[in-house]
Scaffold this motif. Structure first.
Motif, mmCIF file in Angstrom:
data_model
loop_
_atom_site.group_PDB
_atom_site.id
_atom_site.type_symbol
_atom_site.label_atom_id
_atom_site.label_comp_id
_atom_site.label_asym_id
_atom_site.label_seq_id
_atom_site.Cartn_x
_atom_site.Cartn_y
_atom_site.Cartn_z
ATOM 1 N N ASN A 335 0.865 -1.178 0.000
ATOM 2 C CA ASN A 335 0.000 0.000 0.000
ATOM 3 C C ASN A 335 0.903 1.230 0.000
ATOM 4 O OD1 ASN A 335 -1.477 2.293 1.094
ATOM 5 N ND2 ASN A 335 -3.127 0.860 1.583
ATOM 6 N N GLN A 336 0.937 1.955 -1.114
ATOM 7 C CA GLN A 336 1.882 3.058 -1.260
ATOM 8 C C GLN A 336 1.638 4.185 -0.263
ATOM 9 O OE1 GLN A 336 4.495 1.414 -3.117
ATOM 10 N NE2 GLN A 336 4.804 3.624 -3.213
ATOM 11 N N LYS A 337 0.367 4.455 0.060
ATOM 12 C CA LYS A 337 0.074 5.506 1.036
ATOM 13 C C LYS A 337 0.638 5.143 2.410
ATOM 14 C CE LYS A 337 -4.032 7.855 -0.777
ATOM 15 N NZ LYS A 337 -5.440 8.224 -0.482
ATOM 16 N N LYS A 338 0.412 3.910 2.808
ATOM 17 C CA LYS A 338 0.931 3.466 4.103
ATOM 18 C C LYS A 338 2.453 3.488 4.112
ATOM 19 C CE LYS A 338 -2.729 0.416 5.845
ATOM 20 N NZ LYS A 338 -3.015 -0.947 6.350
ATOM 21 N N LEU A 339 3.043 3.039 3.020
ATOM 22 C CA LEU A 339 4.501 2.996 2.942
ATOM 23 C C LEU A 339 5.093 4.399 3.045
ATOM 24 C CD1 LEU A 339 7.090 1.367 2.496
ATOM 25 C CD2 LEU A 339 6.727 1.622 0.019
ATOM 26 N N GLU A 340 4.507 5.347 2.320
ATOM 27 C CA GLU A 340 5.017 6.720 2.366
ATOM 28 C C GLU A 340 4.838 7.329 3.750
ATOM 29 O OE1 GLU A 340 4.294 11.105 0.321
ATOM 30 O OE2 GLU A 340 3.381 9.330 -0.593
ATOM 31 N N ALA A 341 3.666 7.105 4.362
ATOM 32 C CA ALA A 341 3.429 7.647 5.703
ATOM 33 C C ALA A 341 4.388 7.027 6.716
ATOM 34 C CB ALA A 341 1.985 7.399 6.119
ATOM 35 N N TRP A 342 4.595 5.714 6.624
ATOM 36 C CA TRP A 342 5.529 5.039 7.536
ATOM 37 C C TRP A 342 6.928 5.623 7.389
ATOM 38 C CZ3 TRP A 342 9.255 1.013 5.976
ATOM 39 C CH2 TRP A 342 9.930 0.447 7.069
ATOM 40 N N ARG A 343 7.323 5.894 6.175
ATOM 41 C CA ARG A 343 8.655 6.448 5.963
ATOM 42 C C ARG A 343 8.759 7.877 6.494
ATOM 43 N NH1 ARG A 343 9.917 3.485 0.102
ATOM 44 N NH2 ARG A 343 11.108 1.770 1.060
ATOM 45 N N LEU A 345 7.166 8.891 9.047
ATOM 46 C CA LEU A 345 7.223 8.705 10.499
ATOM 47 C C LEU A 345 8.616 8.280 10.958
ATOM 48 C CD1 LEU A 345 3.812 6.890 11.109
ATOM 49 C CD2 LEU A 345 4.423 9.207 11.839
ATOM 50 N N GLN A 346 9.447 7.838 10.023
ATOM 51 C CA GLN A 346 10.812 7.443 10.364
ATOM 52 C C GLN A 346 11.757 8.632 10.517
ATOM 53 O OE1 GLN A 346 12.623 4.112 8.156
ATOM 54 N NE2 GLN A 346 10.620 3.767 7.229
ATOM 55 N N THR A 347 11.352 9.807 10.061
ATOM 56 C CA THR A 347 12.226 10.978 10.158
ATOM 57 C C THR A 347 12.749 11.119 11.586
ATOM 58 O OG1 THR A 347 11.056 12.099 8.373
ATOM 59 C CG2 THR A 347 12.336 13.478 9.854
ATOM 60 N N SER A 348 14.035 11.303 11.713
ATOM 61 C CA SER A 348 14.699 11.240 13.020
ATOM 62 C C SER A 348 14.180 12.274 14.015
ATOM 63 C CB SER A 348 16.210 11.416 12.842
ATOM 64 O OG SER A 348 16.505 12.698 12.308
ATOM 65 N N ASP A 349 13.626 13.367 13.514
ATOM 66 C CA ASP A 349 13.157 14.441 14.396
ATOM 67 C C ASP A 349 12.103 13.955 15.394
ATOM 68 O OD1 ASP A 349 14.015 17.259 12.710
ATOM 69 O OD2 ASP A 349 13.869 15.398 11.590
ATOM 70 N N HIS A 350 11.267 12.997 14.984
ATOM 71 C CA HIS A 350 10.198 12.534 15.871
ATOM 72 C C HIS A 350 10.765 11.928 17.155
ATOM 73 C CE1 HIS A 350 7.571 13.449 12.599
ATOM 74 N NE2 HIS A 350 7.980 12.445 11.845
ATOM 75 N N LEU A 351 11.878 11.232 17.047
ATOM 76 C CA LEU A 351 12.527 10.675 18.236
ATOM 77 C C LEU A 351 13.377 11.725 18.949
ATOM 78 C CD1 LEU A 351 13.536 7.147 16.897
ATOM 79 C CD2 LEU A 351 11.822 7.656 18.638
ATOM 80 N N TYR A 352 13.887 12.665 18.195
ATOM 81 C CA TYR A 352 14.677 13.763 18.773
ATOM 82 C C TYR A 352 13.845 14.536 19.795
ATOM 83 C CZ TYR A 352 17.669 17.986 18.696
ATOM 84 O OH TYR A 352 18.479 19.044 19.033
ATOM 85 N N TYR A 353 12.570 14.754 19.479
ATOM 86 C CA TYR A 353 11.695 15.523 20.367
ATOM 87 C C TYR A 353 11.429 14.802 21.691
ATOM 88 C CZ TYR A 353 10.528 17.881 15.928
ATOM 89 O OH TYR A 353 10.578 18.540 14.723
ATOM 90 N N ILE A 354 11.708 13.498 21.748
ATOM 91 C CA ILE A 354 11.397 12.707 22.941
ATOM 92 C C ILE A 354 12.611 12.595 23.867
ATOM 93 C CG2 ILE A 354 10.399 10.499 23.714
ATOM 94 C CD1 ILE A 354 9.215 10.103 20.984
ATOM 95 N N SER A 355 13.706 13.212 23.500
ATOM 96 C CA SER A 355 14.902 13.167 24.341
ATOM 97 C C SER A 355 14.652 13.858 25.677
ATOM 98 C CB SER A 355 16.072 13.851 23.624
ATOM 99 O OG SER A 355 17.185 13.968 24.490
ATOM 100 N N THR A 356 15.159 13.257 26.739
ATOM 101 C CA THR A 356 15.014 13.835 28.081
ATOM 102 C C THR A 356 16.346 14.353 28.616
ATOM 103 O OG1 THR A 356 15.224 11.579 28.968
ATOM 104 C CG2 THR A 356 12.994 12.473 28.736
ATOM 105 N N LYS A 357 17.274 14.619 27.732
ATOM 106 C CA LYS A 357 18.568 15.139 28.169
ATOM 107 C C LYS A 357 18.407 16.520 28.806
ATOM 108 C CE LYS A 357 21.575 12.698 24.922
ATOM 109 N NZ LYS A 357 22.684 12.841 23.964
ATOM 110 N N GLY A 358 19.323 16.837 29.689
ATOM 111 C CA GLY A 358 19.292 18.127 30.361
ATOM 112 C C GLY A 358 20.392 19.048 29.892
ATOM 113 N N PHE A 359 20.569 20.136 30.624
ATOM 114 C CA PHE A 359 21.623 21.114 30.374
ATOM 115 C C PHE A 359 21.543 21.665 28.944
ATOM 116 C CE2 PHE A 359 23.158 18.149 33.651
ATOM 117 C CZ PHE A 359 23.236 19.048 34.713
#
Length: 396
Positions: A335-343, A345-359
Motif C-alpha cells: 500500500n503506497q500511502k501506508k509505505l510513504e506515511a511510515w517512511r 514517520l521514520q524521520t529522526s526528528d520525531h525521536l529527537y523531540y522525545i529526548s530527556t537530556k538536560g543542560f
C-alpha cells in the motif's frame, strides 16, 4: 595547501498532529497524522529568513569570487517536498547554485531517517536510492559522497555505503574515534576503502552554535578573525559542516550572520595557503592519513556525539522498535500511502523531540520541539504508531 570544505544540511521534518489515544483505530488516511498547517507556517518562515536570502547571497559570492568559493549541500527528500508544494522558487535557486559548477550535492536517506540503525539495512538502501533518484530528476546530479542522517556512522554503515558505490562518507570528528589525531585529514573506513571526511566540530560550532552567544570569549565573531583561526590549523582539510538554518533562522539577520558570511570567502582566500573545495573534490584530492574504526555508532548530535540523541531513553527505544517492526507488514501489503506515511514517520526528528537530556543538550532539543515536553511527544508519537499498527480505514 589547506582546503576549507563547507557543507550544509538542509532539512525540514513533517511535524505531527496531536493524536489522542481515543483516536486510535479511527484514522481515515495515514496522512492525517501530519500537521500540515503548522508545517506550512514554519516552512514559509524559514524560507523567507534563511533559504531564499542565503541561496541568493551564496550565488552572488560564487560569482564574485570566480567560483573559487565552493560549497556542498545535503537536501533531504522531505525538504524538497516542502519546496515543491509551498515555495518552488527555492528549488530553482538551488538549481542555479548547482549550475555554477561550484556546488556539489550529497547523498543521504530520502526521509532523513534512522534506517541505518535497523537490524536489516534493506530499508536504508531503498531510501538512499529514492534520494538518488530525486537528485537525478531535479538536478541531473549523481553524488559520489554520502552523509547519513545527522552524520550517524559506524563500520557497518560505512561498509554498506561503500558497497553501494560511494567514494566518500561524512561523519563527526569525535575525540572518541580520533584520540590524539586531527579531524583535518581524510581517513579511510576499516575493512573497506571508502574515504571518511570528519567534521571539525570546534570550528563548525563556532558558527553553528556560538556565533551570537554574547558570553562566548570569541564574541563577536568576524570573518577576519574566523579566517585567521582556520589559517592557524594544521592539516589538509577543514570540514565545516552545519545546519543551513544557521543563517537567518538559528542566528537571525540582526546578529550579523549574513555580513559574516558575505565577507568570509574573501578573508579565507586572502590566505595564500587556503582554498575551498566541495566534498567530492576533497575525496578526489586528498589521500587517507589513517583508518577510522567505529564499532559503535557516532553522530554529530549533542555533547555525547552518539545516537543517544534519538535512542537515549526507554521511550525513544520503544518507539524506535515499534517503528522498525511495522516495516515488514507494510511492505507486504504493498500500500503506497501506508509505505510513504511510515517512511515519513521514520524521520529522526520525531525521536529527537522525545529526548530527556538536560543542560545545553536539553535546551537545544526544546528549542526545536513543538511539544510541551518529551513525554507529550512520546505519548503522541506512540499513539500514532499504535493506530498505524491497527491499520487505517481507506477512504471510499
Amino acid at each position: 595547501m589547506t582546503s576549507v570544505c563547507f557543507y550544509f544540511e538542509v532539512h525540514q521534518p513533517m511535524r505531527l498532529n496531536r493524536f489522542s489515544v481515543f483516536n486510535i483505530g479511527k484514522t481515515e488516511s495515514p496522512f492525517d497524522y501530519f500537521d500540515n498547517q503548522l508545517n506550512e507556517k514554519i516552512f514559509h518562515k524559514v524560507a523567507n529568513k534563511c533559504y531564499l536570502p542565503t541561496n541568493k547571497l551564496l550565488l552572488d559570492l560564487i560569482d564574485q569570487h570566480d567560483k573559487k568559493f565552493r560549497i556542498s549541500y545535503s537536501l533531504t527528500g522531505t525538504f524538497i517536498e516542502y519546496c515543491q508544494k509551498h515555495v518552488p522558487e527555492i528549488i530553482d535557486s538551488f538549481k542555479d547554485l548547482v549550475g555554477t559548477g561550484a556546488v556539489d550535492l550529497i547523498e543521504e536517506t530520502y526521509f532523513h531517517s534512522l534506517s541505518g540503525l535497523y537490524t536489516d539495512l534493506t530499508e536504508f538502501e531503498e531510501q538512499v536510492y529514492l534520494h538518488n533518484s530525486m537528485l537525478k530528476d531535479l538536478f541531473r546530479v549523481t553524488p559520489k559522497v554520502f552523509r547519513n542522517t545527522e552524520a550517524i556512522y559506524d563500520n557497518r554503515i560505512a561498509k554498506k555505503v561503500a558497497d553501494m558505490g560511494y567514494k566518500g562518507i561524512i561523519t563527526e570528528g569525535a575525540k572518541k574515534i580520533l584520540d590524539w589525531r586531527s579531524p583535518n585529514y581524510v581517513y579511510k573506513a576499516v575493512d573497506n576503502d571508502i574515504k571518511v571526511l570528519l567534521r571539525n566540530y570546534m570550528l563548525s560550532d563556532d558558527i553553528g552554535f556560538r556565533f551570537s552567544a554574547q558570553g562566548w570569549t570569541g564574541f563577536p565573531l568576524t570573518a577576519d578573525k574566523y579566517s585567521s583561526w582556520m589559517a592557524q590549523n594544521q592539516g589538509d582539510l577543514i570540514n565545516l559542516f552545519m545546519d543551513y538554518e544557521t543563517f537567518g533562522e538559528h542566528h537571525w539577520q540582526d546578529t550579523g550572520i549574513f555580513e559574516f558570511l558575505k565577507h568570509l570567502p574573501e578573508n579565507v582566500l586572502n590566505h595564500e595557503h587556503m582554498d575551498f573545495v566541495t566534498v567530492r573534490e576533497a575525496v578526489e584530492r586528498y589521500e587517507p592519513r589513517g583508518t577510522i574504526d567505529v564499532p559503535w555508532a557516532i553522530s554529530w548530535a549533542d555533547e555525547d556525539r552518539d545516537v543517544s540523541t534519538w535512542l537515549g531513553n526507554d521511550m525513544q527505544r520503544a518507539c524506535f522498535q515499534e517503528l522498525q517492526d511495522l516495516g515488514p507488514q507494510i511492505k507486504k501489503e504493498k500500500n503506497q500511502k501506508k509505505l510513504e506515511a511510515w517512511r515519513k514517520l521514520q524521520t529522526s526528528d520525531h525521536l529527537y523531540y522525545i529526548s530527556t537530556k538536560g543542560f545545553e543538550d536539553g535546551a537545544v532539543h526544546s528549542y526545536f520541539s513543538h511539544y510541551d515536553s518529551p513525554y507529550d511527544g512520546f505519548i503522541n508519537y506512540m499513539n500514532i504508531l499504535q493506530d498505524f499498527k491497527q491499520g487505517m480505514k481507506p477512504k471510499p
